[in-house]
Every structure is written in structure tokens, then in C-alpha cells.
Enzyme design. Sequence first.
Site, PDB file in Angstrom:
ATOM      1  NE  ARG A 144      -8.601  -5.735  -0.870  1.00 59.95           N
ATOM      2  CZ  ARG A 144      -7.790  -6.693  -0.437  1.00 59.95           C
ATOM      3  NH1 ARG A 144      -7.685  -6.944   0.851  1.00 59.95           N
ATOM      4  NH2 ARG A 144      -7.084  -7.400  -1.292  1.00 59.95           N
ATOM      5  CG  HIS A 164      -3.664  -2.008   1.087  1.00 63.13           C
ATOM      6  ND1 HIS A 164      -2.409  -2.379   1.533  1.00 63.13           N
ATOM      7  CD2 HIS A 164      -4.077  -3.002   0.252  1.00 63.13           C
ATOM      8  CE1 HIS A 164      -2.079  -3.542   0.981  1.00 63.13           C
ATOM      9  NE2 HIS A 164      -3.067  -3.939   0.200  1.00 63.13           N
ATOM     10  CB  SER A 190       0.446  -2.649   3.445  1.00 65.21           C
ATOM     11  OG  SER A 190      -0.248  -1.599   2.829  1.00 65.21           O
TER      12      SER A 190
END
Lengths: 193, 193
Positions: free
Chosen positions: B35, B38, B12
Site C-alpha cells: 500500500r 502504491h 494498480s
Amino acid sequence: MPRVIHPIEVESYRILRSRIDLSHLPPLSRAVAERVIHAAADLSFGDSLVLDEDALAKGREALLSGAPIYCDARMAAAGITSRKPIVPLDDPRAKTPEPGLTRSATAMRLATKEAPAGAIWVIGNAPTALFELLEHPPTDPALIVGLPVGFVGAAESKAALAATDLPFVTNRGERGGSSVAVAAVNALLYYEA
Amino acid sequence: MPRVIHPIEVESYRILRSRIDLSHLPPLSRAVAERVIHAAADLSFGDSLVLDEDALAKGREALLSGAPIYCDARMAAAGITSRKPIVPLDDPRAKTPEPGLTRSATAMRLATKEAPAGAIWVIGNAPTALFELLEHPPTDPALIVGLPVGFVGAAESKAALAATDLPFVTNRGERGGSSVAVAAVNALLYYEA
């Protein structure tokens, strides 16, 4: 007793309806689409959601009858505040993943084997949990809310769900997530004709 | 013991980095931005996040020292799985909102009065909770993660946070949410230099 709707929520829906017209949708489909967009502040769900009024009606009926709700993660479970969803990932047997499976998929495999017919399944996080659900579907699910998020497998797992004849609500693409999945469930729970 | 990173997460991040280059950011800012993107599969956070490396460093230090974490909603608390956040909204005294306040703001008012210095504050849902936090700030917060979502007040409350000299991480606009706020906190918790 009807739910008391906070003025902020009323205003949010007013703004939403000034930006996107979903009045062509049948009632439960519209309720789900609007609540998802409201929860994510993301109008793109208006195009990406795949909605089936009959599946939503079946899901709503099951929810109102107290059908068990299985969630792939604690975040989604925490958002369905008027029910007590089951989180198979919390099952101690899911602590060690089965060979070749993620922990989420391992947990889902345990749950689909043991769940009663007519349950609601909510995937807002792990594409692998949704793939597992499709590979070994639970007995006669009332509704599968398949809205995982992410760059790896989310779009693919949702496309696979949309190609089945299971009762589902899903969307196209990478967007999704626990808040979005929760919004779809709560839209059905709170819908008032 | 270093956290074991699942191959799906590695993939990812590889995809993410092929789509958006955040290598100009200092390390904690980059970790938070990546993050969040994501978690939401939403590249727009690359532009909208307002990041301050010093504030993030202070927040990370507090988190690693076991500072208490206050969350505006149970969903965010459920996502910070390596800690046990406090959810003031669950306080029975927050059941009846104070006149002119939402329940979220009432709960936040109780919490800010009673919390120790150096806590982490996580708002992923209710703009009214963030406004309350700004009107009556807690004692010396280590970090305010202000990432509420929605059409009503979210953008305004975050702009107000960004105009303070409190230590914060926030973004511009309507997007945000529990998953995004959780991602920011977990980025700091899991960061490895």
C-alpha cells in the site's frame, strides 16, 4: 508580515541546494521545484517537473487575491493551511458516482460546472479527476496544479495536461501526490521576491 | 461489510506486483509495503521499510478496537478517512512552542502526557515530533507509525525509532511523508485475510 522561516527549513534548503542546482530556473519555477523536492525528499522532481513561469505568476496572483482553491482530496486541502480550499468530493451530490466515472471525477464534474472563473485547481491524488478536468475544463482557470500519483493513469493524465494550453504545473511520470501538490501551491503562496 | 475495491486499485496492485515481488513477506508486512508503494508510486520503499509482523498485528488489533489515533499533522489525519484522528498540533496550548522545541514537538509532548495507553501514533511529517515521542514515549503505545520525510532529521529520527523496542513501522532514509504514513495505517485498517 513576512512569514517566519524555521531554522530547520533553512537547513533543509541549504542541503537541497548542495545536492541539486536549480539556479537556472526563473524565480517562481525555482521556488516550486525546490519546495516540491524539499517536501518529498525526492530530487527526481528536479527533472520531472514541467514549469511555466507565466502560468505560475498568474496562479500566484490569483492565490494572493483570494481566488477559490478546489482540491481533489481532503489531504491536499489540509496541507494548504493558510487558505480554506474547497473539496468537491465532500459534496453530498458526489456520493453516487455518475455512470462510468469515479467518485473523484463525478465530484470534479460538479465543481467545474459551478466554479467561478479564475479558480485554482489542485489534483494531487486522482488521475481520473485530472482527466475529467481536461475533458470539461472549468471557466478560465488561473492555474491547474496537476500532480496525481500512481501506476494507473497518473503519467497519462499529466501528459495530457501538459499537451493543453491551459495554465498548469505538472510533472512527467508516476510520482506526485498530495504533499507534492500542496508544496507547489504553498511555494507560490509563500514566495518572497 | 467488506470494502469494495475499485478496479483502478486492482489494476494498480497488478502493475505493482509485476514490478516488485513482496510475496516473501508475512501478510500484514506485505499489505503495508504494497500500500505504501502504491500510494507513493515509489518502489524504493520495498527496500527501505522496516516491518515487524507482531507490531503490525498489535497495531491492527488496536485500530480495529477503535484505539485513538494521534497524528503529527492535519494532512495525515485527513487521509485516515475511516477514523477521526487527533491532531495535537491543533491544541491551542501548542500554539506557543516550549523553549528549544518546535511546535510539532511541543504538541507531541502535550499529547504523550495525556493520551491513554494503547494508542496509535502517526508521524508523517515532522522528525522533531518523532524525536519527542522517543524522548518521552507515551504509555504502552499499540503502534508508532514513524515515517517523516525530509533532509533534516528524518533519517536520523527513524533510525532512532528502529533502535528502540517500541512497536513500530518505519523506513530507512529521507523518504516518507503523510501519504506514506496514511498508507501504512490504511493497509492495516483495510487488510482482509
